[in-house]
Design an enzyme around this catalytic site. Structure first.
Site, PDB file in Angstrom:
ATOM      1  N   TYR A 189       0.765  -1.260   0.066  1.00 35.27           N
ATOM      2  CA  TYR A 189      -0.239   0.146   0.143  1.00 35.27           C
ATOM      3  C   TYR A 189       0.831   1.121   0.022  1.00 35.27           C
ATOM      4  CZ  TYR A 189      -3.168   3.630   1.612  1.00 35.27           C
ATOM      5  OH  TYR A 189      -4.021   4.726   1.515  1.00 35.27           O
ATOM      6  N   GLU A 190       1.928   1.238   0.816  1.00 29.84           N
ATOM      7  CA  GLU A 190       2.733   2.286   0.948  1.00 29.84           C
ATOM      8  C   GLU A 190       3.913   2.384  -0.244  1.00 29.84           C
ATOM      9  OE1 GLU A 190       4.227   2.392   5.087  1.00 29.84           O
ATOM     10  OE2 GLU A 190       2.386   3.286   5.662  1.00 29.84           O
ATOM     11  N   GLU A 246       4.012   2.061  15.342  1.00 37.34           N
ATOM     12  CA  GLU A 246       5.096   2.095  14.100  1.00 37.34           C
ATOM     13  C   GLU A 246       4.236   1.700  12.906  1.00 37.34           C
ATOM     14  OE1 GLU A 246       8.127   1.382  11.468  1.00 37.34           O
ATOM     15  OE2 GLU A 246       7.902   2.501  13.566  1.00 37.34           O
ATOM     16  N   VAL A 260      -5.202  -1.482   7.990  1.00 38.05           N
ATOM     17  CA  VAL A 260      -6.680  -2.303   7.917  1.00 38.05           C
ATOM     18  C   VAL A 260      -6.707  -2.770   6.321  1.00 38.05           C
ATOM     19  CG1 VAL A 260      -9.224  -2.153   7.704  1.00 38.05           C
ATOM     20  CG2 VAL A 260      -7.567  -0.857   9.602  1.00 38.05           C
ATOM     21  N   GLY A 308     -13.704   1.236   6.343  1.00 31.09           N
ATOM     22  CA  GLY A 308     -15.173   1.771   6.648  1.00 31.09           C
ATOM     23  C   GLY A 308     -15.757   1.096   7.772  1.00 31.09           C
ATOM     24  N   GLY A 326     -14.851   1.220  10.953  1.00 28.84           N
ATOM     25  CA  GLY A 326     -14.343   1.672  12.356  1.00 28.84           C
ATOM     26  C   GLY A 326     -13.334   0.711  12.864  1.00 28.84           C
ATOM     27  N   ILE A 327     -12.625  -0.289  11.874  1.00 27.88           N
ATOM     28  CA  ILE A 327     -11.682  -1.001  12.221  1.00 27.88           C
ATOM     29  C   ILE A 327     -10.358  -0.379  12.702  1.00 27.88           C
ATOM     30  CG2 ILE A 327     -10.070  -3.070  11.735  1.00 27.88           C
ATOM     31  CD1 ILE A 327     -12.609  -3.910  10.051  1.00 27.88           C
ATOM     32  N   ASN A 349      -0.520  10.313   1.828  1.00 27.24           N
ATOM     33  CA  ASN A 349      -1.542   9.336   2.281  1.00 27.24           C
ATOM     34  C   ASN A 349      -2.792  10.443   2.895  1.00 27.24           C
ATOM     35  OD1 ASN A 349      -3.213   7.419   3.065  1.00 27.24           O
ATOM     36  ND2 ASN A 349      -1.656   6.238   3.902  1.00 27.24           N
ATOM     37  N   TYR A 361      -6.437  10.938  11.084  1.00 27.42           N
ATOM     38  CA  TYR A 361      -5.725  11.212  12.095  1.00 27.42           C
ATOM     39  C   TYR A 361      -6.126  12.511  12.760  1.00 27.42           C
ATOM     40  CZ  TYR A 361      -2.603   6.971  11.327  1.00 27.42           C
ATOM     41  OH  TYR A 361      -2.324   5.893  10.864  1.00 27.42           O
TER      42      TYR A 361
END
Length: 167
Positions: A30-31, A88, A92, A98, A100-101, A129, A136
């Site tokens: 993903y990153e 770190e 998800v 979506g 709430g995890i 991101n 956040y």
């Protein structure tokens, strides 16, 4: 708000190393940082459950299915002269976002920090991101624009460590 009965957040236990490793690989994809991967379940096991654990982790399960993880470790604030907690990784699975995890994982790590008497919880987020940054910020996090991450690794780390003490 009542907790969603489909969601369970729990501390990792021995045997969860393969799940954590899989999520680390998924996060690196993903990153766009797969080229930096050197994941070892054996090292994870030692670092999570050895005699002197280097880190801790939480797993999220959605309807009994592994959904995400958060990995954290202790740091120290010299200005506060108190231990702190560093998040770190928080990840998800894309198909489970979506629900709430991620919020549940972040709040669980925040509870750990509070329970340990930490004055703060720190982490980094990639500047591109935008979804994570917004997430956040909605939780009250401040992005510290005047700080930059510095890193020595590979050959630069070896050279620095091997250099003579005198300038």
């Amino acid at each position: 708000m009542a907790a969603d009965p489909r969601l369970l957040v729990r501390a990792v236990v021995p045997g969860d190393e393969s799940l954590v490793a899989r999520f680390i690989v998924d996060l690196a994809r993903y990153e766009r940082l797969e080229h930096e991967l050197d994941v070892s379940e054996q090292r994870l096991r030692a670092h999570l459950f050895g005699p002197q654990p280097a880190c801790g982790a939480l797993l999220a399960e959605w309807e009994g299915r592994p959904a995400g993880f958060a990995l954290h470790f202790a740091t120290y604030s010299t200005f506060r002269t108190e231990p702190c907690l560093h998040l770190e990784d928080l990840f998800v699975a894309p198909d489970l976002r979506g629900h709430g995890i991620g919020l549940a994982l972040l709040r669980a790590v925040a509870r750990l920090a509070v329970a340990r008497g930490c004055p703060r919880l720190d982490w980094q987020v990639l500047d591109w991101n935008a979804p994570a940054i917004g997430f956040y910020e909605r939780q009250g996090a401040r992005l510290l624009a005047d700080w930059r991450v510095c890193r020595l690794d590979g050959e630069a780390l070896a050279r620095c460590a091997a250099a003579a003490t005198a300038p």
